[in-house]
Motif scaffolding. Structure first.
Motif, PDB file in Angstrom:
ATOM      1  N   ASP A 106       1.439   7.854 -14.387  1.00  0.00           N
ATOM      2  CA  ASP A 106       1.814   6.328 -12.696  1.00  0.00           C
ATOM      3  C   ASP A 106       1.993   4.902 -12.918  1.00  0.00           C
ATOM      4  O   ASP A 106       3.069   5.172 -13.696  1.00  0.00           O
ATOM      5  CB  ASP A 106       0.021   5.833 -11.907  1.00  0.00           C
ATOM      6  N   GLU A 107       1.937   3.832 -11.883  1.00  0.00           N
ATOM      7  CA  GLU A 107       3.053   2.904 -11.749  1.00  0.00           C
ATOM      8  C   GLU A 107       2.044   1.462 -12.305  1.00  0.00           C
ATOM      9  O   GLU A 107       0.187   1.738 -11.687  1.00  0.00           O
ATOM     10  CB  GLU A 107       3.263   2.885 -10.977  1.00  0.00           C
ATOM     11  N   ASN A 108       2.280   0.578 -12.831  1.00  0.00           N
ATOM     12  CA  ASN A 108       1.664  -0.920 -12.658  1.00  0.00           C
ATOM     13  C   ASN A 108       1.980  -1.551 -12.935  1.00  0.00           C
ATOM     14  O   ASN A 108       3.204  -1.841 -13.576  1.00  0.00           O
ATOM     15  CB  ASN A 108       0.720  -0.646 -14.801  1.00  0.00           C
ATOM     16  N   ILE A 123       3.245   5.689 -18.256  1.00  0.00           N
ATOM     17  CA  ILE A 123       2.702   4.374 -17.422  1.00  0.00           C
ATOM     18  C   ILE A 123       4.270   3.841 -17.486  1.00  0.00           C
ATOM     19  O   ILE A 123       4.249   3.466 -18.467  1.00  0.00           O
ATOM     20  CB  ILE A 123       2.081   3.265 -17.575  1.00  0.00           C
ATOM     21  N   LYS A 124       4.769   3.442 -16.169  1.00  0.00           N
ATOM     22  CA  LYS A 124       6.009   3.040 -15.756  1.00  0.00           C
ATOM     23  C   LYS A 124       5.691   1.596 -15.354  1.00  0.00           C
ATOM     24  O   LYS A 124       4.314   1.634 -14.288  1.00  0.00           O
ATOM     25  CB  LYS A 124       6.338   3.534 -14.292  1.00  0.00           C
ATOM     26  N   SER A 132      -4.107   1.596  -9.943  1.00  0.00           N
ATOM     27  CA  SER A 132      -4.876   2.810  -9.475  1.00  0.00           C
ATOM     28  C   SER A 132      -5.288   2.864  -8.224  1.00  0.00           C
ATOM     29  O   SER A 132      -5.121   1.849  -7.414  1.00  0.00           O
ATOM     30  CB  SER A 132      -6.206   2.836 -10.591  1.00  0.00           C
ATOM     31  N   ASP A 133      -5.920   2.175  -8.078  1.00  0.00           N
ATOM     32  CA  ASP A 133      -7.126   1.311  -6.966  1.00  0.00           C
ATOM     33  C   ASP A 133      -7.738   0.352  -7.074  1.00  0.00           C
ATOM     34  O   ASP A 133      -8.572  -0.568  -5.771  1.00  0.00           O
ATOM     35  CB  ASP A 133      -8.155   1.879  -6.024  1.00  0.00           C
ATOM     36  N   ALA A 181      -3.335  -3.873   0.122  1.00  0.00           N
ATOM     37  CA  ALA A 181      -2.144  -5.251   0.411  1.00  0.00           C
ATOM     38  C   ALA A 181      -1.282  -5.611  -0.514  1.00  0.00           C
ATOM     39  O   ALA A 181      -0.393  -6.124   0.133  1.00  0.00           O
ATOM     40  CB  ALA A 181      -3.342  -6.053   1.117  1.00  0.00           C
ATOM     41  N   TYR A 182      -1.931  -6.240  -1.155  1.00  0.00           N
ATOM     42  CA  TYR A 182      -1.384  -6.357  -3.183  1.00  0.00           C
ATOM     43  C   TYR A 182       0.393  -5.912  -3.281  1.00  0.00           C
ATOM     44  O   TYR A 182       1.526  -6.098  -3.287  1.00  0.00           O
ATOM     45  CB  TYR A 182      -1.949  -6.762  -3.979  1.00  0.00           C
ATOM     46  N   LYS A 183       0.308  -4.323  -2.732  1.00  0.00           N
ATOM     47  CA  LYS A 183       1.660  -3.622  -3.290  1.00  0.00           C
ATOM     48  C   LYS A 183       2.539  -3.719  -2.159  1.00  0.00           C
ATOM     49  O   LYS A 183       3.351  -3.544  -2.690  1.00  0.00           O
ATOM     50  CB  LYS A 183       0.681  -1.552  -3.872  1.00  0.00           C
ATOM     51  N   GLU A 184       1.870  -3.807  -1.601  1.00  0.00           N
ATOM     52  CA  GLU A 184       3.087  -4.393  -0.220  1.00  0.00           C
ATOM     53  C   GLU A 184       3.436  -6.026  -0.398  1.00  0.00           C
ATOM     54  O   GLU A 184       4.471  -5.945  -0.606  1.00  0.00           O
ATOM     55  CB  GLU A 184       2.868  -3.768   1.142  1.00  0.00           C
ATOM     56  N   TYR A 185       2.611  -6.337  -0.512  1.00  0.00           N
ATOM     57  CA  TYR A 185       3.368  -7.230  -0.984  1.00  0.00           C
ATOM     58  C   TYR A 185       4.390  -7.627  -2.170  1.00  0.00           C
ATOM     59  O   TYR A 185       5.606  -8.415  -2.720  1.00  0.00           O
ATOM     60  CB  TYR A 185       2.031  -9.004  -1.069  1.00  0.00           C
TER      61      TYR A 185
END
Length: 155
Positions: A45-47, A76-77, A116-117, A141-145
């Motif tokens: 996935d991604e970090n 992990i990208k 992850s979550d 929310a943090y991902k959107e920011y």
């Protein structure tokens, strides 16, 4: 009646309890636990990282190469947002893409990892600390920011 209702209430409480969790980690050993968790939970996935300007390599020089190899091994990208002027301190792995914040950004001792979550807030003080929030809404929310910052940043 209480005996009939109590098992259902316990299950309901467990279900709510598992949805959100906050953990705190202290010292370099605690931070290693957080980084190992990223390697485990973000596999394939991604970090997303709002960066510490090279403090990871500075404070954990023996662990950093292991972590970077783990990112590559686990596919992990990593997308990192970094403040300009710290390019020489950054040694990205093969799975890492870096962009720079637009304009002048003051240096900060905190790194945010979104994976992850979870959201991991790492404070690079003399005795480093980390707070890991496991919560889908906080993660979203943090991902959107992060995505807003990413779109406004430069290569």
């Amino acid at each position: 009646l209480v005996d009939e209702v109590l098992p259902g209430l316990r299950e309901l409480f467990k279900a709510k309890e598992a949805k959100s969790q906050v953990s705190m980690y202290l010292g370099l050993k605690g931070l290693k636990t957080v980084f190992e968790n990223i390697l485990e939970e973000a596999k394939g996935d991604e970090n997303l990282v709002i960066d510490s300007q090279g403090q990871f390599r500075e404070k954990m020089p023996f662990y950093a190469p292991h972590y970077i190899k783990g990112l590559e091994k686990n596919k992990i990208k990593v997308r990192r947002l970094v403040r300009r002027g710290k390019e020489k301190k950054i040694h990205p792995g093969k799975t890492t893409t870096i962009r720079f914040f637009p304009g002048e950004i003051s240096e900060t001792p905190i790194t945010t990892n979104i994976y992850s979550d979870k959201v991991a807030l790492i404070l690079w003080t003399d005795v480093p600390e980390a707070v890991v929030i496991k919560n889908k809404a906080a993660h979203a929310a943090y991902k959107e920011y992060f995505e807003i910052l990413w779109k406004s940043s430069k290569l």
